[in-house]
Design an enzyme around this catalytic site. Structure first.
Site, mmCIF file in Angstrom:
data_model
loop_
_atom_site.group_PDB
_atom_site.id
_atom_site.type_symbol
_atom_site.label_atom_id
_atom_site.label_comp_id
_atom_site.label_asym_id
_atom_site.label_seq_id
_atom_site.Cartn_x
_atom_site.Cartn_y
_atom_site.Cartn_z
ATOM 1 N N ASP A 44 0.848 -1.191 0.000
ATOM 2 C CA ASP A 44 0.000 0.000 0.000
ATOM 3 C C ASP A 44 0.887 1.246 0.000
ATOM 4 O O ASP A 44 1.586 1.517 0.977
ATOM 5 C CB ASP A 44 -0.901 0.011 1.236
ATOM 6 C CG ASP A 44 -1.847 -1.183 1.271
ATOM 7 O OD1 ASP A 44 -2.268 -1.626 0.186
ATOM 8 O OD2 ASP A 44 -2.144 -1.673 2.373
ATOM 9 N N ASP A 81 -21.194 -5.629 -5.639
ATOM 10 C CA ASP A 81 -22.160 -5.163 -6.636
ATOM 11 C C ASP A 81 -23.203 -6.258 -6.805
ATOM 12 O O ASP A 81 -23.205 -7.244 -6.067
ATOM 13 C CB ASP A 81 -21.456 -4.850 -7.967
ATOM 14 C CG ASP A 81 -22.099 -3.667 -8.684
ATOM 15 O OD1 ASP A 81 -23.343 -3.715 -8.881
ATOM 16 O OD2 ASP A 81 -21.401 -2.708 -9.027
ATOM 17 N N ILE A 82 -24.071 -6.088 -7.786
ATOM 18 C CA ILE A 82 -25.061 -7.121 -8.071
ATOM 19 C C ILE A 82 -24.379 -8.334 -8.705
ATOM 20 O O ILE A 82 -23.234 -8.252 -9.176
ATOM 21 C CB ILE A 82 -26.178 -6.586 -8.988
ATOM 22 C CG1 ILE A 82 -25.598 -6.170 -10.350
ATOM 23 C CG2 ILE A 82 -26.904 -5.412 -8.333
ATOM 24 C CD1 ILE A 82 -26.638 -5.829 -11.375
ATOM 25 N N GLY A 83 -25.081 -9.446 -8.731
ATOM 26 C CA GLY A 83 -24.501 -10.678 -9.228
ATOM 27 C C GLY A 83 -23.967 -10.585 -10.641
ATOM 28 O O GLY A 83 -22.884 -11.091 -10.940
ATOM 29 N N ARG A 137 2.647 -1.890 6.691
ATOM 30 C CA ARG A 137 3.604 -0.847 7.022
ATOM 31 C C ARG A 137 4.834 -1.303 7.790
ATOM 32 O O ARG A 137 5.934 -0.777 7.542
ATOM 33 C CB ARG A 137 2.878 0.284 7.757
ATOM 34 C CG ARG A 137 2.080 1.173 6.810
ATOM 35 C CD ARG A 137 1.168 2.142 7.543
ATOM 36 N NE ARG A 137 0.004 1.467 8.094
ATOM 37 C CZ ARG A 137 -0.966 2.097 8.740
ATOM 38 N NH1 ARG A 137 -0.890 3.403 8.938
ATOM 39 N NH2 ARG A 137 -2.006 1.429 9.188
ATOM 40 N N THR A 183 -11.314 -4.052 9.752
ATOM 41 C CA THR A 183 -10.714 -3.984 11.086
ATOM 42 C C THR A 183 -10.820 -2.608 11.720
ATOM 43 O O THR A 183 -10.654 -2.468 12.929
ATOM 44 C CB THR A 183 -9.230 -4.390 11.029
ATOM 45 O OG1 THR A 183 -8.562 -3.596 10.049
ATOM 46 C CG2 THR A 183 -9.099 -5.863 10.672
ATOM 47 N N LEU A 238 -9.423 -6.315 -4.105
ATOM 48 C CA LEU A 238 -10.335 -5.367 -4.739
ATOM 49 C C LEU A 238 -11.635 -5.160 -3.961
ATOM 50 O O LEU A 238 -12.387 -4.236 -4.239
ATOM 51 C CB LEU A 238 -10.650 -5.829 -6.162
ATOM 52 C CG LEU A 238 -9.443 -5.800 -7.115
ATOM 53 C CD1 LEU A 238 -9.794 -6.467 -8.440
ATOM 54 C CD2 LEU A 238 -8.968 -4.373 -7.342
ATOM 55 N N LYS A 239 -11.902 -6.048 -3.016
ATOM 56 C CA LYS A 239 -13.114 -5.940 -2.185
ATOM 57 C C LYS A 239 -14.356 -5.674 -3.045
ATOM 58 O O LYS A 239 -15.122 -4.741 -2.823
ATOM 59 C CB LYS A 239 -12.951 -4.844 -1.130
ATOM 60 C CG LYS A 239 -11.837 -5.122 -0.129
ATOM 61 C CD LYS A 239 -11.770 -4.035 0.937
ATOM 62 C CE LYS A 239 -10.721 -4.356 2.002
ATOM 63 N NZ LYS A 239 -9.344 -4.228 1.503
#
Length: 256
Positions: free
Chosen positions: A18, A80-82, A224, A130, A76-77
């Site tokens: 990140d 959305d819809i299927g 980090r 988290t 990418l988490k």
């Protein structure tokens, strides 16, 4: 996909790549930082987790990282819809990340649609980020953090995806109920030797590598403490050794 019961210590470590650019740096700088980190970790056997960098630079980054001898965790988490997650799955199948995340709140059908397109990618459902506390989950879902995690975990199990993302604090209870069918992957890991300036992790839901593994985590994610280290490779090897010792200690406990 991995047999998560037989992962090596290195395969149990996910390094979060990140990088937040500060002007005048931008997307090109982020790509360079990610690939420099990948070069530094060549042949260590760990996973490299990328999220914002993928959104900014595109899925071609996956092959660039894999070309440096690392597995890719596409964080990418997706939510959305299927039908949209089905399309995402088709596009990601071409890119071939080893691991991918979706949000459990997307629901049963959407997660099933995504997994149907990605039989060779380990799809993980994110339960509760988290950063959230009990007050947050009470306000959003009218139940405690642990209750929310367990509800989402059940949906993930019903959808027959491959694993979960949750804080190490929930690892033990998740292992007891879902450990046979779902891999457990925990962010918010802080080695005792790590000092992270301005650390934004929720202190109520963090844990050391040793404690997380012994609580039941299959993999741990560390960002980090590694990427801000003067020697990322050395930091990675130090954590891999800690994981190995934790597994050995756990084996001794089970053996007894």
């Amino acid at each position: 996909m991995e047999n998560f019961m037989t992962l090596t210590p290195a395969e149990r470590l996910i390094v979060a790549a990140d990088f937040k650019p500060i002007a005048p740096n931008g997307r090109a700088w982020v790509r360079r930082e990610v690939l420099t980190l990948a070069d530094n970790l060549y042949q260590t056997g760990v996973y490299l987790k990328v999220n914002s960098a993928l959104r900014a630079y595109g899925y071609d980054l996956i092959a660039e990282i894999q070309g440096r001898g690392l597995r890719v965790f596409a964080d990418l988490k997706l939510i959305d819809i299927g039908e949209t997650l089905s399309i995402d799955g088709v596009l990601l199948k071409e890119a071939k990340p080893e691991i991918l995340t979706t949000m459990c709140v997307a629901g049963l059908n959407a997660m099933q649609a995504l997994k149907a397109e990605l039989p060779d990618t380990e799809v993980l459902g994110v339960t509760v980020p988290t950063s959230l506390k009990n007050a947050d989950t009470q306000a959003m879902f009218t139940c405690s953090t642990e209750e929310t995690v367990m509800r989402f975990a059940q949906i993930a199990a019903d959808a027959k995806i491959d694993g979960l993302i949750s804080s190490p604090k929930e690892a033990e209870v998740l292992r007891a109920k879902f450990g046979i069918v779902l891999s457990l992957n925990t962010p918010a890991i802080r080695p005792t030797w790590a000092i992270v300036p301005g650390d934004g992790q929720n202190p109520d839901r963090i844990m050391t590598p040793t404690k997380a593994i012994r609580a039941g985590a299959d993999r741990i994610m560390v960002g980090r403490p590694i990427v801000q280290s003067k020697n990322p490779h050395e930091a990675v090897m130090r954590i891999i050794e800690e994981i190995a010792q934790a597994i050995e200690g756990l084996s001794e406990i089970i053996g007894d």
